[in-house]
Design an enzyme around this catalytic site. Sequence first.
Site, PDB file in Angstrom:
ATOM      1  N   SER A 264       0.828  -1.197   0.000  1.00 48.78           N
ATOM      2  CA  SER A 264       0.000   0.000   0.000  1.00 48.78           C
ATOM      3  C   SER A 264       0.857   1.239   0.000  1.00 48.78           C
ATOM      4  O   SER A 264       2.051   1.208   0.322  1.00 48.78           O
ATOM      5  CB  SER A 264      -0.909   0.007   1.224  1.00 48.78           C
ATOM      6  OG  SER A 264      -0.128   0.287   2.360  1.00 48.78           O
ATOM      7  N   LYS A 265       0.230   2.331  -0.355  1.00 44.99           N
ATOM      8  CA  LYS A 265       0.888   3.620  -0.482  1.00 44.99           C
ATOM      9  C   LYS A 265       1.567   4.045   0.820  1.00 44.99           C
ATOM     10  O   LYS A 265       2.606   4.675   0.807  1.00 44.99           O
ATOM     11  CB  LYS A 265      -0.186   4.648  -0.846  1.00 44.99           C
ATOM     12  CG  LYS A 265       0.187   5.533  -1.974  1.00 44.99           C
ATOM     13  CD  LYS A 265      -0.976   6.441  -2.282  1.00 44.99           C
ATOM     14  CE  LYS A 265      -0.563   7.463  -3.316  1.00 44.99           C
ATOM     15  NZ  LYS A 265      -1.649   8.258  -3.794  1.00 44.99           N
ATOM     16  N   ARG A 266       0.947   3.665   1.920  1.00 47.65           N
ATOM     17  CA  ARG A 266       1.443   4.096   3.223  1.00 47.65           C
ATOM     18  C   ARG A 266       2.871   3.619   3.490  1.00 47.65           C
ATOM     19  O   ARG A 266       3.640   4.268   4.156  1.00 47.65           O
ATOM     20  CB  ARG A 266       0.516   3.617   4.336  1.00 47.65           C
ATOM     21  CG  ARG A 266      -0.443   4.705   4.805  1.00 47.65           C
ATOM     22  CD  ARG A 266      -1.447   4.169   5.780  1.00 47.65           C
ATOM     23  NE  ARG A 266      -2.393   3.286   5.117  1.00 47.65           N
ATOM     24  CZ  ARG A 266      -2.663   2.064   5.496  1.00 47.65           C
ATOM     25  NH1 ARG A 266      -2.054   1.549   6.532  1.00 47.65           N
ATOM     26  NH2 ARG A 266      -3.536   1.334   4.850  1.00 47.65           N
TER      27      ARG A 266
END
Length: 383
Positions: A264-266
């Site tokens: 994920s982007k996080r």
Amino acid sequence: MSDFFSAVRVRYAPSPTGYLHIGGLRTVLYNWLLARRHGGTFVLRFEDTDRARYVEGSIEKMYAALEQVGLTPDEGIRVVDGQIIDEGPYAPYLQSARRERHVAYAQELIAKKFAYVCFCSKERLAELAEQQKTLKQPMMYDRHCRSLEQAEVDRRMAAGEPYVIRLAAPLEGTCVFEDEVRGRIEVPWAQIDDQVLIKTDGFPTYHLAATCDDHDMKISHVIRGEEWVSSTPKHLFIYQAMGWTPPLFAHLPLLLNPDRSKLSKRQGDVAVEEYLGKGYLPEALMNFIALMGWNPTSDREVYTMQELVQVFDLKKVNKAGAIFNLEKLRWLNAQYLRSMSVESFFAVCLPWIQTLSDDQAFLQRGCLIVRDRVEVPTISVTR
Ligand code: GLU
């Protein structure tokens, strides 16, 4: 299909919601490799029917990323000089432009009693969902409108009541299909929701649109991410109800962070553009992506695209999630940097070092000194 690979036609069908995700790039690459391996056709279709998620400019951005890594389509959407071109034997490839066909197919499904009109309000559906949550029941439509009399349907439609069209999924039996990656999959039909096919705004949902377009575009293999595997029974039912031959399905394993959570982007970059912008070479990125979920042999890591085409085998793709290992990408990038000619290596480094001096010969000497230690040109300079 008598011959498994006769006329391979594959597609990448992203929604234009922003940027090209690294997982999307792997889907593109595997589709592309299968097409190249069997002399087939790679089609690019944009699925833009969800107007709420549409991001202006994303088709151009995603196409530019595909161009940078050399995976442009043989057929379908192209972007030339900033203009979106939608031409080809099965045009349009911009899904929203195919809406009339989708609606016509939905009406055919209603006529065959494989779909029905549903007037349930948002409030009723929210209440139902709430109840199911409390009772820990599976969240699905309770088929309230499935048995409405035709006269009532006609009356309410004539009165202008908003409605959706839903699939009348089988109530018993089991959906069985052979996934090219995951093997035999069996799902009891009772677990399959009466999926909305046409929304109140008259636009088709992904499920109807993608299925009809894949049929109309004569797609032979649907290769996509694992998140779609649970939707495949609905799609297969549409094929069956319409009397169409379904394509083969291959669902690719999820991409995971090293801690096995979903990529994920996080936790880091997921946009292909970001990697290219940081100086990762397209060849190294392709090599790395190719080996996420598939490896022809266990003792080799460096492959050219030509070699990947020669050995690509959908049946050897792993079922288990593939870890995104940034260290390995950096290592591969370093291998590619080291095997370049001095001139090419200098050209790759130049964008990041040109402000350091006007003396090209000096910069080139500097590049050569650090060459054996560099993994990514940007990082070596800014650190
Ligand atoms: N538009 C879908 C997506 O964004 C395509 C899924 C499929 O390939 O069927 O992922």
